[in-house]
Enzyme design. Structure first.
Site, PDB file in Angstrom:
ATOM      1  N   LYS A 103      -0.344  15.405 -16.922  1.00  0.00           N
ATOM      2  CA  LYS A 103      -1.427  15.778 -17.836  1.00  0.00           C
ATOM      3  C   LYS A 103      -1.030  15.564 -19.280  1.00  0.00           C
ATOM      4  O   LYS A 103      -1.881  15.245 -20.116  1.00  0.00           O
ATOM      5  CB  LYS A 103      -1.862  17.235 -17.612  1.00  0.00           C
ATOM      6  CG  LYS A 103      -2.682  17.415 -16.358  1.00  0.00           C
ATOM      7  CD  LYS A 103      -3.512  18.679 -16.388  1.00  0.00           C
ATOM      8  CE  LYS A 103      -4.307  18.822 -15.100  1.00  0.00           C
ATOM      9  NZ  LYS A 103      -4.953  20.135 -14.960  1.00  0.00           N
ATOM     10  N   LYS A 131      -6.639   9.644  -2.021  1.00  0.00           N
ATOM     11  CA  LYS A 131      -7.469  10.780  -1.637  1.00  0.00           C
ATOM     12  C   LYS A 131      -8.799  10.766  -2.400  1.00  0.00           C
ATOM     13  O   LYS A 131      -8.828  10.381  -3.563  1.00  0.00           O
ATOM     14  CB  LYS A 131      -6.700  12.066  -1.981  1.00  0.00           C
ATOM     15  CG  LYS A 131      -7.025  13.249  -1.094  1.00  0.00           C
ATOM     16  CD  LYS A 131      -6.071  14.399  -1.380  1.00  0.00           C
ATOM     17  CE  LYS A 131      -6.834  15.591  -1.911  1.00  0.00           C
ATOM     18  NZ  LYS A 131      -6.031  16.779  -2.140  1.00  0.00           N
ATOM     19  N   LYS A 162     -12.465  14.532  -7.161  1.00  0.00           N
ATOM     20  CA  LYS A 162     -13.645  14.813  -7.968  1.00  0.00           C
ATOM     21  C   LYS A 162     -13.542  14.189  -9.351  1.00  0.00           C
ATOM     22  O   LYS A 162     -14.519  14.118 -10.070  1.00  0.00           O
ATOM     23  CB  LYS A 162     -13.946  16.318  -8.036  1.00  0.00           C
ATOM     24  CG  LYS A 162     -12.803  17.210  -8.414  1.00  0.00           C
ATOM     25  CD  LYS A 162     -13.226  18.679  -8.339  1.00  0.00           C
ATOM     26  CE  LYS A 162     -12.035  19.573  -8.603  1.00  0.00           C
ATOM     27  NZ  LYS A 162     -12.329  20.952  -8.796  1.00  0.00           N
TER      28      LYS A 162
END
Ligand code: TRP
Length: 334
Positions: A115, A197, A200
């Site tokens: 991040k 995977k 979202k």
């Protein structure tokens, strides 16, 4: 353990909309866990502001996530569903645990490294201590088990380390949580890159089915799903795209891969993809209808939110008070 019952905590961030992967892989399997555990499902809005958010958007997405929990079938009478920011014990325990966590161990967190690379202009202290807030979430409820994805195992590990360290100094204050290994849901992969995977936050909107996608969008995304040129509906690692579609079809209809291979033997991918699309539309229809209803029933949802905060607060403050006493904060004068 809480009142003699094992407890379970899970949290989701309100960034992005939940996907079919979240539903088939997690949410759907949570619906009956309350039989075995005291369950807490938290919308972790405090974690969300470690990256910049638009306030109105965050508020809306947090409420949508909470309504999706309900629409998916989590019964608020049997599960505690609430917002992290409504129970100040989370932030208060996180502060205390910060003082029992080393800079070195936080620097090793892969999510922090990822991040901070992605948000290089905003590497704030909250992003760094994110796992400590997560530890507080879990430890406040004396959680025995935590259902988490693979990407969160490192955070669960640091939670265990912090809890163990605290217990070693002050006695048995915290339950040491384990990852939840129950009936695992299907692992759903991206429709555009079946080796990844379904996420979202995927940049390609065709890669993920979102729980509130319109039926026609769902059908279209399955039509465009990446497959292969083998031309047979077979459940094998060499055909990851088709394998993923079979997994989705099975999870929706309760079939086995063998049955699906037979059902579509000799039929083209077009027919199969259409069938998978229909199966998913069918599974999501009642969830979407319920979501619509909830969106119109402000009073009901508000009631769930109020009751959730109250119940979560009851247990969370009990643990917090104990911790405050252990570390030597003065007693409250009644
Ligand atoms: N960090 C988790 C995620 O991004 C969300 C989360 C916050 C969580 N607190 C938690 C998950 C406690 C499980 C338990 O997926």
């Amino acid at each position: 353990m809480l009142d003699g019952k094992k407890s379970l905590f899970s949290g989701m961030q309100a960034t992005g909309t939940l996907t079919l992967g979240n539903y088939l892989g997690a949410l759907k399997n949570w619906l009956t866990l309350h039989n075995d555990y005291e369950c807490f499902y938290c919308v972790v809005d405090e974690h969300s502001i470690t990256v910049r958010q638009d306030p109105a958007e965050l508020r809306k997405r947090a409420r949508n996530l909470l309504m999706l929990y309900l629409a998916a079938g989590l019964d608020p009478e049997k599960n505690c569903i609430y917002y992290q920011s409504h129970v100040s014990a989370h932030a208060e325990l996180a502060w205390i645990l910060n003082c029992f966590t080393y800079m070195g161990e936080l620097s090793r967190m892969t999510q922090f490294k990822d991040k901070s690379a992605k948000h290089a202009d905003n590497i704030n202290a909250g992003l760094f201590t994110y796992p400590v807030l997560m530890a507080a979430d879990i430890l406040l409820f004396q959680s025995d088990v935590v259902p988490v994805g693979h990407d969160q195992l490192q955070h669960l590990e640091i939670t265990r380390d912090i809890a163990g360290r605290f217990n070693a100094i002050y006695g048995d204050v915290f339950t040491i949580p384990e990852p939840y290994v129950g009936k695992v849901g299907a692992k759903i992969m991206s429709l555009q890159d079946p080796l990844k995977k379904m996420s979202k936050s995927d940049e390609n909107p065709n890669a993920s089915i979102f729980l509130l996608d319109k039926p026609d969008d769902i059908r279209r995304k399955f039509k465009r799903a990446v497959t292969d040129s083998e031309g047979q509906v077979a459940y094998r690692d060499e055909q990851p795209g088709i394998k993923n579609l079979i997994d989705i079809y099975c999870a929706c209809l309760g079939k086995t891969p063998g049955e699906v291979e037979k059902e579509f033997a000799g039929l083209g991918y077009g027919v199969f993809k259409e069938a998978v699309g229909e199966a998913v539309v069918g599974v999501l229809a009642p969830l979407q209808a319920r979501f619509e209803e909830l969106s119109k029933d402000k009073a009901y949802v508000d009631g769930v939110i109020r009751a959730g905060a109250e119940k979560a607060g009851y247990y969370a403050f009990k643990t917090l008070r104990k911790v405050q006493k252990k570390v030597g904060f003065p007693e409250r004068i009644k």
